[in-house]
Scaffold this active site. Structure first.
Site, PDB file in Angstrom:
ATOM      1  N   CYS A 156      -0.908   8.952   2.711  1.00  0.00           N
ATOM      2  CA  CYS A 156      -0.927   8.766   0.683  1.00  0.00           C
ATOM      3  C   CYS A 156      -2.206   9.430   0.238  1.00  0.00           C
ATOM      4  CB  CYS A 156      -0.625   7.205   1.261  1.00  0.00           C
ATOM      5  SG  CYS A 156      -2.627   6.024   1.840  1.00  0.00           S
ATOM      6  N   GLU A 159       0.577  -0.684  -0.011  1.00  0.00           N
ATOM      7  CA  GLU A 159       0.152  -0.052  -0.073  1.00  0.00           C
ATOM      8  C   GLU A 159       0.618   1.434   0.402  1.00  0.00           C
ATOM      9  OE1 GLU A 159      -3.118  -0.536  -0.179  1.00  0.00           O
ATOM     10  OE2 GLU A 159      -3.552  -2.078  -0.435  1.00  0.00           O
TER      11      GLU A 159
END
Length: 472
Positions: free
Chosen positions: A247, A213
């Site tokens: 993110c 991720e």
């Protein structure tokens, strides 16, 4: 902690005890939920200490409540997820005679979790929802950049789990490197793309399957009929949450030229409404470390030196150059050029480049010439334009008319594509990501003619079958 020995203990326990029942999986998830509820204040204190200044409400929202939600979702659904899945046989006639095909979901065993510093609690516990629902054990390596929170999680898990169930390993980069080299049954890493390359190389030594991720430069496209005021408020909320250290934070905005000044004005209004002050405001989060502070400020100065218009969205007269903590005001970089660092690297801070475009095709082309991002955001109500953006761009996920929200949907897979990641989790997709999907075929008992025809000596029956198969 001896990493090899800890992993060996968990693997031995997995073999000894076998796949846990649904009740045991629910018990483990319940223990995680109780840890979060009981330690809410301690988690807020630890993250505030690690960041220098971090909103208690933001921590409670993102790291505590944001972790409880996925755990409760997994708890409510795991019994149905665990059920074997019936499939059709090939050829179908075998099914008519009693043959069966099915998929069973089996725990992989021991899953390694390398969690990051930006949401250290959420990005440990949210993966655990799928990991524990799938019946696995876990070893966790939290970030060294948030030492108070990492130590707290080690104590928390130690109070509720044996090290055969969940073990937490703290330490610096050398510990992280050794952790990534362990022969886990699966490894999930959340963090920077550059570090992911090292993790993937390390995992390759043992052919460990990976979930990565990562991040990237998640773009925002303002459509020709976007409501600029609403869009700016939502974009700036996403950009200032955790001071942009997300993110999925909107990394840059592409806007029609005639909407640029309206966006700047609306962004200014929305920021002043959310943050009347910044310097001593507990709602506004600091940059986690001095090196990250200097990196972000360097992006701003580089853009200014190369001719960009820089707009700081801060109260008049408030001086952020003299402060106890590393706070950076929300900053717009208008009409950036591709030679600027701010357009080349993931920003991971409260700085937002805003670039104009002439046609939506130009905006799409600009997005597509970069790496595929973790998220993409489109604002507008023109269905044809929206569908063109969705069909001709590739990103891990999309939120329409807002930012970041797709990550909060437990019924949607969350993951990246290419440099922004591989694999996905959340909800059912997380259960399946951390399970071995075992294919099982059960043959009919009676040794009927078609089965005999597939064995030598070959004769007319198999030749007739082959002739049928060779037709377009």
């Amino acid at each position: 902690m001896d990493l090899q020995a800890a992993l060996a203990r968990q693997k031995a326990a997995h073999l000894r005890d076998g796949a846990p029942s649904a009740e045991e999986r629910i018990n483990r998830i319940d223990r995680c939920i109780r840890l979060l509820i009981d330690n809410r204040r301690a988690i807020e204190d630890a993250l505030n200490a690690d960041f220098g200044s971090r909103s208690r409400e933001a921590t409670a929202f993102t790291d505590v409540a944001g972790s409880i939600g996925p755990l409760k979702h997994a708890k409510a659904h795991l019994k149905s997820w665990m059920k074997p899945e019936k499939r059709k046989t090939t050829p179908a006639i075998l099914g008519l005679f009693g043959a069966k095909a099915e998929v069973r979901y089996q725990p992989k065993g021991v899953v390694g979790v390398i969690s990051p510093w930006n949401f250290p609690v959420n990005l440990t516990f949210a993966p655990l929802a799928g990991i524990l629902a799938a019946g696995n054990r876990a070893m966790i390596k939290p970030s060294e950049y948030t030492p108070a929170t990492s130590d707290l999680m080690k104590t928390m898990f130690g109070s509720a789990f044996s090290e055969e169930e969940i073990a937490v390993v703290t330490g610096g980069p050398e510990v992280g490197e050794a952790f990534a080299r362990l022969p886990f049954d699966h490894l999930i890493f959340t963090g920077a793309t550059g570090i992911a390359r090292h993790v993937m190389r390390a995992a390759a030594e043992n052919l460990v399957p990976l979930t990565l991720e990562l991040g990237g430069k998640s773009p925002v496209i303002l459509g020709k009929d976007a409501d600029v005021e609403v869009a700016a408020a939502r974009i700036m909320n996403g950009k200032t949450l955790n001071a942009g250290q997300i993110c999925l934070a909107p990394d840059y905005v592409l806007t029609p030229a005639d909407k640029l000044e309206g966006f700047v004005d609306s962004a200014r209004k929305s920021v002043s409404k959310m943050f009347p002050t910044i310097k001593d405001n507990p709602d506004y989060t600091s940059i986690v470390a001095q090196r990250h502070y200097e990196r972000i400020m360097d992006y701003v100065e580089d853009a200014r030196a190369k001719g960009a218009r820089v707009v700081e969205l801060k109260p008049e007269g408030e001086d952020l150059s003299q402060q106890e903590h590393r706070k950076i005001a929300p900053t717009l970089i208008l009409e950036p050029t591709d030679d600027m660092k701010v357009m080349q690297e993931e920003i991971f801070g409260p700085v937002l480049p805003v670039k104009t475009y002439r046609s939506v095709d130009d905006a799409i082309a600009y997005v597509n010439k970069g790496d595929r991002p973790l998220g993409l955001y489109y604002f507008g109500s023109d269905e044809a334009e929206r569908e063109k953006v969705l069909a001709t761009t590739t990103s891990g996920g999309v939120t329409i008319n807002d930012v970041i929200f797709h990550v909060a949907q437990e019924e949607l897979p969350f993951g990246g594509v290419g440099p922004s990641g591989m694999g996905s989790y959340h909800g059912l997709d997380g259960f399946r990501e951390f399970s071995h999907r075992k294919a099982i075929y059960t043959q009919i008992r009676k040794d009927i003619g078609p089965l005999q025809a597939m064995r030598p000596p070959y004769g007319p029956a198999i030749r007739k079958y082959l002739e049928g198969q060779m037709k377009a």
